[in-house]
Scaffold this active site. Structure first.
Site, PDB file in Angstrom:
ATOM      1  N   ALA A  17       0.824  -1.217   0.000  1.00 23.95           N
ATOM      2  CA  ALA A  17       0.000   0.000   0.000  1.00 23.95           C
ATOM      3  C   ALA A  17       0.855   1.263   0.000  1.00 23.95           C
ATOM      4  CB  ALA A  17      -0.920   0.002   1.217  1.00 23.95           C
ATOM      5  N   ARG A  30     -22.727  -3.919  18.129  1.00 23.35           N
ATOM      6  CA  ARG A  30     -23.705  -3.635  19.190  1.00 23.35           C
ATOM      7  C   ARG A  30     -23.325  -4.334  20.481  1.00 23.35           C
ATOM      8  NH1 ARG A  30     -28.615  -3.958  15.788  1.00 23.35           N
ATOM      9  NH2 ARG A  30     -28.905  -1.877  14.944  1.00 23.35           N
ATOM     10  N   GLU A  83     -15.217  -4.556  -3.952  1.00 25.89           N
ATOM     11  CA  GLU A  83     -14.754  -5.846  -4.483  1.00 25.89           C
ATOM     12  C   GLU A  83     -15.428  -7.028  -3.774  1.00 25.89           C
ATOM     13  OE1 GLU A  83     -11.985  -6.429  -7.042  1.00 25.89           O
ATOM     14  OE2 GLU A  83     -13.453  -8.018  -6.929  1.00 25.89           O
ATOM     15  N   GLU A 108     -28.971 -20.295   4.656  1.00 24.94           N
ATOM     16  CA  GLU A 108     -29.475 -19.588   5.828  1.00 24.94           C
ATOM     17  C   GLU A 108     -30.855 -20.109   6.223  1.00 24.94           C
ATOM     18  OE1 GLU A 108     -28.916 -15.429   5.844  1.00 24.94           O
ATOM     19  OE2 GLU A 108     -27.223 -15.551   4.467  1.00 24.94           O
ATOM     20  N   ASP A 114     -29.845 -12.699  -4.615  1.00 27.91           N
ATOM     21  CA  ASP A 114     -28.444 -12.388  -4.280  1.00 27.91           C
ATOM     22  C   ASP A 114     -27.587 -12.388  -5.548  1.00 27.91           C
ATOM     23  OD1 ASP A 114     -26.116 -12.359  -2.212  1.00 27.91           O
ATOM     24  OD2 ASP A 114     -25.666 -14.093  -3.478  1.00 27.91           O
ATOM     25  N   LYS A 135     -25.449  -9.120  -7.488  1.00 28.21           N
ATOM     26  CA  LYS A 135     -24.043  -9.136  -7.920  1.00 28.21           C
ATOM     27  C   LYS A 135     -23.938  -8.922  -9.427  1.00 28.21           C
ATOM     28  CE  LYS A 135     -23.103 -12.366  -4.143  1.00 28.21           C
ATOM     29  NZ  LYS A 135     -23.121 -13.788  -3.779  1.00 28.21           N
TER      30      LYS A 135
END
Ligand code: HSE
Length: 438
Positions: A33, A45, A129, A190, A201, A205
């Site tokens: 970097a 939370r 990404e 799920e 989903d 994408k």
């Protein structure tokens, strides 16, 4: 140079992966970097759960807005998920002049146009990404590696849950419902699997890849979306006999002749000899066809803690490198900008061009096949192959399997209606799209 300061909102599975990858590979990441990347604050939370992950190495807050309010923080990572709160937080972070890294495909597919416009106005970057195919660097491939190309089409297995289910259905000959339950037990699916199994989903994408590839706005609402819940094991078997596998593909294609872009997710027959047809289990893969490079394939894990963190951290490195650059000369993370195709419409599904697999349960008597082929011919649909299962003794009905050549979907819809009306067609006709991907 002072390390770039990062705030992480949402310390769950992917967030903890980001923490571990940044810590483990900090030397390499700093070298690449050009400066250190420091996790300055995390939010979750539940304080105790956050402490169990980061200990006392990073300050923890329970309110994500404290990260946005922190003037030291340059980049905000959004890993909260969902649309409403995530949208507010991302827009607030942008307004506060912070770059954003997100893995939230639903957020960008639905609110991307608003978010990218806000980022551009503020001169900050929104990198994502991790939102498409997890650890596979497909966004970078499209934005950078393939930037010399006119992209012709993209076809991807971009949902691991459904690919796992389809692989199991094929391997074990089991029905969808049985495999889904098993996938839930193993943690591959799920408790509420709707977004995965109904193709939503994957469509999120795909919408993002389409926007980058063709320079069109993010238009999830124009995508045609079908999942795998209606798929039968018998069609997977017949497809196999004909040399095909069934995959849930996201496909986006430019159709210059039709003046539009195809954007669709649906179960698809793919020749078994294609590499993508052999992507099994929860793995992802994306094929990109460019006019200069030809066909390229990208393969890897589409989900999971560290695979997704790999993509998130790559975005952090990218931003760390670009942070100091003149905003006008940064590579935009969403290549959507007024370019040649920007106003090109997404084609309605009726205008999509594809081949078909048809399964018809018909009376086993003279003239049935010819009445069906006549209807196809009347609709200008050309037949590629026909398979008739032998009738068992005493059975007076049989399965007819027909593969067609490419046609326009509207014609197939009309043909299906006419075929279904024949008294010799005894059950609802199954039709599945077929792509050669060559
Ligand atoms: N649920 C997704 C999948 C992973 O099954 O691939 C995150 O998008």
């Amino acid at each position: 140079m002072k390390p770039i300061q990062v705030g992480l909102m949402g310390l769950g599975t992917v967030g903890s992966g980001v923490f571990h990858v940044l810590a483990r590979n900090q030397q390499e990441i700093k070298r690449r970097a050009g400066r250190g990347i420091e996790l300055a604050m995390v939010s979750r939370r539940n304080l105790a759960q956050a402490q169990a992950i980061v200990g006392d190495q990073v300050p923890i807050v329970t309110n994500a807005r404290e990260i946005i309010a922190n003037p030291e923080i340059d980049i905000v990572i959004e890993l909260i998920g969902g649309c409403d709160l995530a949208r507010e937080l991302v827009l607030e972070a942008i307004a506060a002049g912070k770059h954003v890294v997100t893995a939230n495909k639903a957020l960008l597919a639905v609110h991307g146009t608003e978010i990218f416009a806000a980022a551009r106005a503020k001169g900050v970057m929104v990198a994502f990404e991790a939102a498409v195919a997890g650890g596979i660097p497909i966004i970078k491939a499209l934005r950078e590696g393939l930037t010399a190309n006119r992209i012709e089409w993209i076809a991807g297995i971009i949902n691991g849950t459904t690919n796992f289910i389809l692989s199991e259905m094929r391997d074990k000959g089991l029905d969808f419902d049985v495999v889904l339950k098993e996938a839930q037990r193993l943690g591959y699916a799920e408790a509420d699997p709707t977004f995965d199994i109904e193709g939503v989903d994957a469509a999120h994408k795909l919408t993002l890849m389409s926007a980058i590839a063709f320079g069109v706005p993010v238009q999830f609402n124009k995508a045609h979306v079908e999942g795998i819940s209606a798929l039968s094991a018998v069609d997977i078997r017949y497809a196999e006999q004909l040399g095909y596998r069934i995959k849930l593909l996201g496909i986006t294609k430019r159709r210059d002749g039709a003046g539009g872009i195809e954007l669709r997710v649906h179960p698809t027959l793919v020749p078994a000899k294609r590499l993508i047809a052999n992507v099994e289990g929860a793995m992802n893969a994306v094929v990109v066809q460019g006019d200069a490079v030809g066909t390229t394939l990208y393969y890897g894990k589409g989900a999971g803690s560290e695979p997704t963190a790999s993509a998130v951290v790559a975005d952090l490195v990218d931003i760390a490198r670009l942070h100091a650059a003149d905003p006008d000369h940064r590579v935009p993370h969403l290549a959507f900008q007024p370019d040649a195709l920007a106003d090109t419409p997404i084609l309605p599904i009726d205008q999509v061009q594809t081949a078909f697999y048809l399964r018809l349960r018909v009376a086993d008597e003279a003239g049935v096949l010819s009445s069906i082929t006549t209807i196809l011919a009347e609709n200008r649909i050309s037949i590629d192959a026909v398979l008739q299962r032998e009738s068992r003794d005493g059975e007076r009905q049989t399965d007819l399997i027909i593969l067609t050549h490419d046609t326009i979907e509207g014609r197939m819809r009309d043909a299906l209606q006419s075929m279904q009306a024949l008294s010799t067609v005894l059950a609802p006709i199954v039709s599945i799209r077929k792509e050669e991907l060559a």
